[in-house]
Scaffold this active site. Structure first.
Site, short mmCIF file in Angstrom:
data_model
loop_
_atom_site.label_atom_id
_atom_site.label_comp_id
_atom_site.label_asym_id
_atom_site.label_seq_id
_atom_site.Cartn_x
_atom_site.Cartn_y
_atom_site.Cartn_z
CE LYS A 142 1.19 4.74 8.17
NZ LYS A 142 1.01 4.12 6.81
CG ASP B 209 5.90 3.81 0.64
OD1 ASP B 209 6.17 4.69 1.46
OD2 ASP B 209 4.66 3.66 0.42
CE1 TYR C 153 -3.83 2.58 0.61
CE2 TYR C 153 -2.51 3.29 2.35
CZ TYR C 153 -3.51 3.71 1.48
OH TYR C 153 -4.14 4.51 1.42
C1 LIG Z 1 0.37 4.65 5.49
C2 LIG Z 1 1.18 4.42 4.37
C3 LIG Z 1 1.11 5.31 3.12
C4 LIG Z 1 0.24 6.40 3.09
O1 LIG Z 1 0.31 7.48 4.04
P1 LIG Z 1 -0.97 8.26 4.42
O2 LIG Z 1 -0.22 9.32 5.54
O3 LIG Z 1 -2.04 7.36 5.15
O4 LIG Z 1 -1.18 9.10 3.30
C5 LIG Z 1 1.98 4.96 1.97
N1 LIG Z 1 2.88 4.24 2.22
C6 LIG Z 1 3.09 3.16 3.11
C7 LIG Z 1 4.13 2.25 3.24
C8 LIG Z 1 2.25 3.53 4.23
O5 LIG Z 1 2.18 2.42 5.49
#
Ligand SMILES: *Cc1c(COP(=O)(O)O)cnc(C)c1O
Length: 429
Positions: free
Chosen positions: A266, A238, A143
């Site tokens: 995060k 990511d 994701y």
């Molecule tokens: C949570 C997450 C996102 C999205 O971040 P948001 O702040 O919710 O938009 C993207 N990549 C990874 C790996 C994530 O865990």
């Protein structure tokens, strides 16, 4: 017993889709009503019915210092007193950028945004601008936020709700995203052999955290690094979830991989909304106003968010020297071992993994390596386990296809209380 939360949820459902502002909060995977938060303190979260939980959800990852850490609260309050937003630069933004660059050496230049979604969306645009190519490669079950190009075979709530390909994403956009199975080295080799010259970038969660917690098999990240380099594509790690969490310098430090671009979110915000993307100086030189790739934000680099993020990262840098990441790993491993041991004693197939401040618990007979494995777990068992743990005052993620999180303020007391609860709940499944 959940009277206040039930009433709150009814009211919320009348005015918000599913009663929530982000789908996973509706607890659909485990059935039932979400508990509404009243307050948090350290490792504990209290709901509006007065239940108190040891919190392993931690706002889905950001709260590596637990709830309402005094130093972070003070930093935010201090900043707020001086003004909440300016729209002109502040020195706090430079300090924050310097701090991020010090902790993640592959990042030479960084741009702050407001969420992980913005970070990954911008990184893709940049990879396409830099290479002049269209195709992006992502992995099933990973994701990367909810931008159009990345809502293809995505993990997290998308997987939990069984919506692999979201309506509203133009076919042309979806078809410029190529997907591969996670941890499948041969499939990546083959795709690059066939279409390597069309690929702008590969985006990957270096430890997958949005289909449960799945570490990379040896050679997986190394192969992606080599293939992208050979074919002139960019490697985007990511690290929105893994950054400052699986190690101080993220998964790139832990696995020794130097990506071209990194996306963060995060933990970087210390509990406030922050995202960032950064990497090679020559690539970042394309970002406006230095270069032609446009990306902007009214509240980007917001002083409250920068103050919280900076305080959090500075404390992490000190705590890492005192063994914080090893401590979280030990605690995570204890939860996994207790879970697997208790399940085996009952003849229930189970497995799990702990890595830095992340962990995963699966009702699955073998190690989980891909989205295919993750989707074959026993979901009914997980739902029963989740609710049993809640009743014992422990909050895990309300879906097996999400990760568990530890913080610097989870200590021996919380871990042993949780172990005892796991034993009891698994024994009663
Ligand atoms: C949570 C997450 C996102 C999205 O971040 P948001 O702040 O919710 O938009 C993207 N990549 C990874 C790996 C994530 O865990």
């Amino acid at each position: 017993m959940y009277k206040a939360s039930e009433a709150a949820f009814e009211a919320a459902k009348r005015v918000m889709p599913g009663g929530v502002n982000s789908p996973v909060r509706a607890f659909r995977a485990v059935g039932g009503t979400p508990f509404f938060a009243a307050r948090g303190e350290g490792a504990y979260l209290e709901d509006i019915d007065g239940h108190r939980y040891i919190d392993y959800l931690l706002s889905w990852g950001p709260l590596i210092w637990g709830h309402a850490h005094p130093a972070i609260v003070e930093a935010v309050v201090d900043a707020a007193r001086r003004g909440t937003s300016f729209g002109v630069p502040t020195t706090l933004e430079t300090e924050m950028a310097e701090q991020v660059i010090r902790l993640m050496p592959s990042i030479e230049v960084v741009r702050m945004v407001n969420s992980g979604t913005e970070a990954t969306m911008s990184a893709l645009r940049l990879a396409r601008a830099f290479t002049g190519r269209t195709y992006i490669v992502k992995f099933e079950g990973c994701y990367h936020g909810h931008s159009d190009s990345l809502l293809v075979k995505a993990g997290s709530g998308v997987a939990t709700l069984g919506l692999p390909d979201s309506p509203g994403v133009p076919t042309a956009t979806a078809s410029s995203t190529l997907t591969l199975p996670y941890n499948d080295v041969a499939a990546a080799e083959q795709l690059f052999a066939e279409r390597g010259e069309e690929i702008a970038g590969v985006i990957v969660e270096p430890v997958a955290g949005n289909m449960g917690c799945i570490p990379p098999v040896p050679g997986f990240l190394e192969t992606l690094r080599r293939l992208t380099e050979e074919h002139g594509a960019l490697l985007i790690l990511d690290e929105v979830m893994t950054g400052f969490r699986v190690a101080l310098g993220g998964a790139q430090e832990r696995f020794g991989i130097r990506p071209d671009l990194t996306t963060l979110g995060k933990v970087i915000g210390g509990g406030l909304p922050v995202g960032a993307y950064g990497g090679r100086r020559d690539v970042m030189a394309l970002v406006a106003p230095d270069g032609p790739m446009y990306q902007a934000g009214t509240l980007s680099g917001n002083p409250l968010a920068m103050a919280a993020g900076l305080a959090s990262l500075q404390m992490l840098e000190r705590a890492a020297k005192e063994g914080l990441y090893e401590q979280m790993q030990r605690y995570g491993q204890r939860l996994v071992d207790t879970f697997v041991g208790a399940a085996q004693a009952r003849g229930i197939p189970a497995t799990g993994v702990a890595i830095g401040g992340m962990f995963g618990l699966f009702f699955h007979p073998e190690p989980v390596r891909s989205y295919r494995d993750a989707s074959q777990c026993d979901f009914a068992h997980y739902a029963a386990f989740f609710h049993g743990m809640l009743q014992k005052g422990v909050a895990f993620a309300p879906s097996q296809q999400e990760s568990g999180f530890l913080s610097a303020v989870h200590g021996e007391r919380e871990i042993s209380t949780t172990e005892a609860a796991i034993r009891e709940v698994v024994a009663s499944l």
